[in-house]
Design a protein around this motif. Structure first.
Motif, mmCIF file in Angstrom:
data_model
loop_
_atom_site.group_PDB
_atom_site.id
_atom_site.type_symbol
_atom_site.label_atom_id
_atom_site.label_comp_id
_atom_site.label_asym_id
_atom_site.label_seq_id
_atom_site.Cartn_x
_atom_site.Cartn_y
_atom_site.Cartn_z
ATOM 1 N N THR A 261 0.830 -1.206 0.000
ATOM 2 C CA THR A 261 0.000 0.000 0.000
ATOM 3 C C THR A 261 0.866 1.258 0.000
ATOM 4 O O THR A 261 0.359 2.358 0.204
ATOM 5 N N VAL A 262 2.157 1.089 -0.206
ATOM 6 C CA VAL A 262 3.086 2.210 -0.029
ATOM 7 C C VAL A 262 2.978 3.215 -1.172
ATOM 8 O O VAL A 262 2.872 2.857 -2.330
ATOM 9 N N ARG A 263 2.999 4.485 -0.804
ATOM 10 C CA ARG A 263 3.053 5.560 -1.785
ATOM 11 C C ARG A 263 4.343 6.349 -1.588
ATOM 12 O O ARG A 263 4.665 6.746 -0.478
ATOM 13 N N LEU A 264 5.022 6.564 -2.688
ATOM 14 C CA LEU A 264 6.252 7.348 -2.670
ATOM 15 C C LEU A 264 5.944 8.714 -3.270
ATOM 16 O O LEU A 264 5.559 8.812 -4.431
ATOM 17 N N SER A 265 6.106 9.753 -2.461
ATOM 18 C CA SER A 265 5.819 11.116 -2.917
ATOM 19 C C SER A 265 7.124 11.867 -3.121
ATOM 20 O O SER A 265 7.888 12.056 -2.170
ATOM 21 N N THR A 266 7.375 12.273 -4.341
ATOM 22 C CA THR A 266 8.579 13.056 -4.626
ATOM 23 C C THR A 266 8.195 14.209 -5.543
ATOM 24 O O THR A 266 7.018 14.401 -5.855
ATOM 25 N N ARG C 155 3.841 20.776 6.263
ATOM 26 C CA ARG C 155 5.167 20.939 5.665
ATOM 27 C C ARG C 155 5.062 21.863 4.460
ATOM 28 O O ARG C 155 4.237 21.668 3.583
ATOM 29 N N TYR C 237 7.763 17.067 -2.410
ATOM 30 C CA TYR C 237 6.548 16.718 -3.165
ATOM 31 C C TYR C 237 5.459 17.774 -3.037
ATOM 32 O O TYR C 237 4.357 17.597 -3.568
ATOM 33 N N VAL D 135 8.844 0.580 2.556
ATOM 34 C CA VAL D 135 9.212 1.935 2.982
ATOM 35 C C VAL D 135 10.698 1.961 3.362
ATOM 36 O O VAL D 135 11.447 2.866 2.962
ATOM 37 N N GLU D 244 5.627 6.234 8.182
ATOM 38 C CA GLU D 244 5.911 7.300 7.221
ATOM 39 C C GLU D 244 7.351 7.748 7.437
ATOM 40 O O GLU D 244 7.756 8.035 8.565
ATOM 41 N N MET D 251 8.843 11.514 0.490
ATOM 42 C CA MET D 251 8.212 10.786 1.588
ATOM 43 C C MET D 251 7.741 9.437 1.099
ATOM 44 O O MET D 251 7.239 9.314 -0.014
ATOM 45 N N ALA D 252 7.886 8.413 1.933
ATOM 46 C CA ALA D 252 7.257 7.126 1.659
ATOM 47 C C ALA D 252 6.343 6.801 2.828
ATOM 48 O O ALA D 252 6.736 6.959 3.989
ATOM 49 N N ALA D 253 5.142 6.376 2.519
ATOM 50 C CA ALA D 253 4.160 6.105 3.560
ATOM 51 C C ALA D 253 3.358 4.876 3.190
ATOM 52 O O ALA D 253 3.015 4.686 2.029
#
Lengths: 339, 339, 339, 339
Positions: A261-266, C155, C237, D135, D244, D251-253
């Protein structure tokens, strides 16, 4: 308690799946024998799961009085004959789909099941998928009200070889057959008419072989609902398996499963997982569940969850779709059933 | 700089939407006059937005030399005549959809636009929706590769009255027209053939009035892609507006907009927002954007973003769908265009 | 009906935001005058929104008997003095945050509001955000049961210049002040103690200037709940603004807003939108709503939705956090209030 | 190839989990003996998985020359003694957490592992969770840049009995120990200081027993990053397990896992699944994976993935948190280690 003794005919990919399910996940059953025309394959699979008997001849299973049930995992053209022989030998049968490519033989198989009183379950494993199964439950429980519209998306990650596509009977029978069954499962109703569109957009060699690789088929259900299935032989992002049922009180829809379920936000965006790669990943739990229920049906003399009617209607729909594409018109199911 | 002077014909719901957009969101333009056969309605709308002139007769707009552009927001049967008269009076025109219910008059409108050189934009606002627009951008930029399949879901929250349904020309022209335009917008290609299914499942009186309230239409595009649209006049959970474009490199899909992103997790489950209620909520920003681009097209003598070809083809597809349903067969677009 | 006449002190970014809200979104009010020590800025803003009066001296607003209310959008050190002078001149006041950097002056401002009976609203716009506001409603309505834990993530996309960071009073007063107010808003309770951690991880010059750019502050609420806020001056992000409230019956949590709901699925993964860039995007609607409610409070003599208590407590918490960081221990609010 | 022979000490819930993993999912290993002071429990578990030997005395495992490795699944106070005895008997050891409640004994255990050269793995299974593991991989691979902030939410669905809470050593050692280990795993760094908050909000009897049921602990990492963990003994919506990690590049969550991806949209809202109920559902795959890697480490003489340092530091952090709560001040890890 003595465990249910199971013979497996066919030591290929799906035979392996079922051998694993029975061995590791169903304490009340065990694999007693594995056969394959390629005896080395049968032997190898038997050894993998600690099965003591194997053979090149499925009759060895039929003749073994210790064996209660047979899983028919051989190539399609042999399904019906083996299933019939097994039932006539007194065995319960779990048969992979399609049961046969002819209506006649499927009907014959149904008659033998009727006559012998043996259990006969067809391998539409997707009915046991957690997502699709939940959608069907919600529909069946009335949470969606009257069912009005069914949508199914089913896209493979990669196309088969053109040779396979040419020999498999084509997309409608080889790939969409699962979706035809799913559609009737979700609607709780048979289909009365289909209209098929198809194109060869993925691989021109598939088109040259006379098949399509991209398809949309619309469905009219006996209960008045409408439906549509779309298939593609290739989805760049992976195995796309989604269903949606829409009714007077609401909609239930299942998304694909990812590995996490991981989301990577960059700075590039928010990235989440692609759908799980293919059917061995996405549908593995469903293979266990269908086998679990087959064993229960045999042990407790209950109805099988997927009977021969599903095996018949899915092939009928595939034939109707093919005819619709060829004749460029909607085709009634009765045209096929009464042909 | 003098602001672009705009006259609005029709003080109903959509006239109000455009008056608001021009007044509050487009500094380079202003509403100079509003007319409506119901003069009180024209007056009321004018006062709401501080417009000093109103009238019961749209010719007052046409005869006003100060007015540069006309927004045709009157009932459908009057669209083409007013648009034609306005262009012949030298005004640029923004015309609500459908332009007309006859092919002839739409073609006539196109000819007048051609002859007079006036701008003529058609009100397919959904092209300017943030979600649909992003999907189209991704397709156009090549992020999806060759376009192979288009899917559009469009469901209204509540059905119209049976009277309205009977008089509106039917679901295909009244409701699905937006989706026909969207399909061609997303595919970047015209449609060559349609096959229509429809049923009256929501309100039997709609069926008695000769219309359908649940429909699936499949599309064949000139570029080889396939498409499917589903419509319902009623979705218990709200206004359902989703599109999906699938190509050789991937898929882009838009979800509905909710009012918030909040999820409430309790013992009952995890609950998130329903889709925003209806088109005034979901598509409000798109109405502003289409008007913004119309004003820009006029001020800077650029092409309008949605021309008369879209106005024509959407009606042609609706007629083809209706014919397909009646004759229960796929219908080629050429059958309608060359009728 | 005569519109509420508003004067705006300060023609910077936030003055512009409020001028726009009043002009385009609040029909019952209008901007009557704009002042700024930089008269050219005042003039330019006035012209943008069609305001006929501007000046370099805010006393011109105070002395204008036509003006009912003043929006204090000037630099922080002048907030309290202008607010006080305005109330003493009989005007209602909307004051940007922080009201002042000293407890004394905030208390003085509160006293003047009390004495004069003028409305005094503080600019904590985030309370009016659709997501945060919904979470608070769910909490207030009892849907979450007893409130036990509050989490706030806040943030910024990019750090300010080190100079700004040095002069702004530091992260706790300049940035986290919003989150302190949000925490008390969500908990429905004041805070009694804070413990602050902070580090300079984003830009060493911020650390050299004596400030932190990454911070975690824990909170003890008067009602027994616990809370935690994390801040960063930079998120690659985008602007990350999420709240979560947890109670005996469940949890409500808000996600960030993206520009669209579109997901692009390719061989690389499934990509969705980043959070909207910064506060002018994410919180624009909240600025309109807070102004809408201020105008309503004045027009209908209702309580303002965000009073001076919030203005005071947010600064008190910021001071307590700073003291906690410096002294490396938990700090009671009473230590600040009774200092 | 001879299979790795495993003895299991303790036939409770976690002993059962590991017996199942070894039997069904790790072909290279098998359970050779199970012991429990309750011999009937040992016998029952042995029979369930076809294990031929059981006993009431774990020395029977230590004295069995056929057995290669021991899984210590007995009550916490016996962990270290049994692990030490097993290593001294030449066995490799997998030891459940916490290794012991005293620093001394954990250090002693470490020394014995060092001296004997036996493998010693600690049962922090959550490191092997698909979401948390992903993560951590993203962090380790540098996708997030410099790690700046870690957040962990860990909430049980239902509180334990007050008796259990009283005897377990308290929330920080009994529950948060997993999160302390996870924090260091995600940060790739030890913790140097903690500050603990705690309250009894869920069940007053837990408070009366001297424990807390709701807690926030902040962390300072050796690498400069900050962290925060929140725990609750009860979450009405199920087992809430999210992490997170925030860094200079992004960020990875991870979100919770539900049983399905299905969403039901009705007039009431859009409902999706609650988190999976508890650790046996959510973390089952992680138990298999940790055992898989333990067996690999033994068979191929590789480093264990979770060594005694993790076992030590997690207990040290729990002790520091408890001290922090009691003394209401931040506590340095060195205060505990050097006590």
């Amino acid at each position: 308690m003595k465990k249910l003794q199971i013979g497996i005919v066919g030591a290929g990919r799906i035979g392996n799946v079922h051998a694993k399910s029975v061995t590791y996940s169903i304490p009340e059953a065990e694999v007693a024998m594995i056969t394959d025309v390629n005896e080395a394959a049968a032997k190898k699979l038997a050894e993998t799961y600690g099965v003591s008997k194997w053979s090149a001849d499925y009759h060895d299973i039929l003749n073994d009085p210790e064996i209660d049930a047979v899983l028919v995992c051989s190539p399609t053209p042999t399904h019906a004959d083996i299933a019939i022989a097994a039932m006539e030998a007194g065995k319960h049968v779990f048969c992979e789909k399609p049961v046969d490519l002819t209506i006649e033989k499927i009907q014959k198989t149904a008659e033998v099941a009727q006559k012998t009183g043996r259990k006969l379950q067809i391998g539409f494993n997707r009915r046991f998928d957690h997502n699709h199964g939940r959608v069907q439950e919600l529909a069946k429980e009335g949470k969606l009200g009257n069912i009005e519209l069914i949508k199914i998306t089913s896209r493979d990650p990669e196309p088969p070889s053109p040779e396979y596509a040419a020999s498999s009977g084509g997309l409608y029978i080889d790939m969409m057959i699962h979706d035809f069954d799913m559609a009737m499962f979700l609607a709780g109703s048979d289909v009365t008419e289909v209209y098929a569109m198809g194109a060869s957009l993925v691989d021109p060699r598939i088109g040259q072989a006379g098949d399509v690789d991209t398809a949309i088929v619309t469905l009219t259900f006996a209960n008045g609902a409408l439906g549509v299935i779309d298939n593609s032989r290739r989805a760049a992002y992976g195995y796309d398996q989604r269903v949606e049922v829409f009714g007077s009180l609401g909609m239930a829809a299942g998304e694909n499963d990812g590995d996490t379920t991981v989301r990577l936000s960059t700075a590039e965006g928010v990235v989440s997982d692609k759908p799980q790669f293919f059917f061995l990943e996405r549908y593995m739990a469903s293979f266990v569940l269908e086998m679990r229920q087959f064993v229960d049906a045999v042990l407790h003399d209950q109805d099988v969850p997927v009977g021969i009617h599903a095996g018949l209607m899915s092939v009928v729909l595939a034939k109707a779709a093919k005819k619709s594409l060829e004749e460029h018109r909607p085709v009634k199911i009765s045209e096929i059933l009464e042909a």
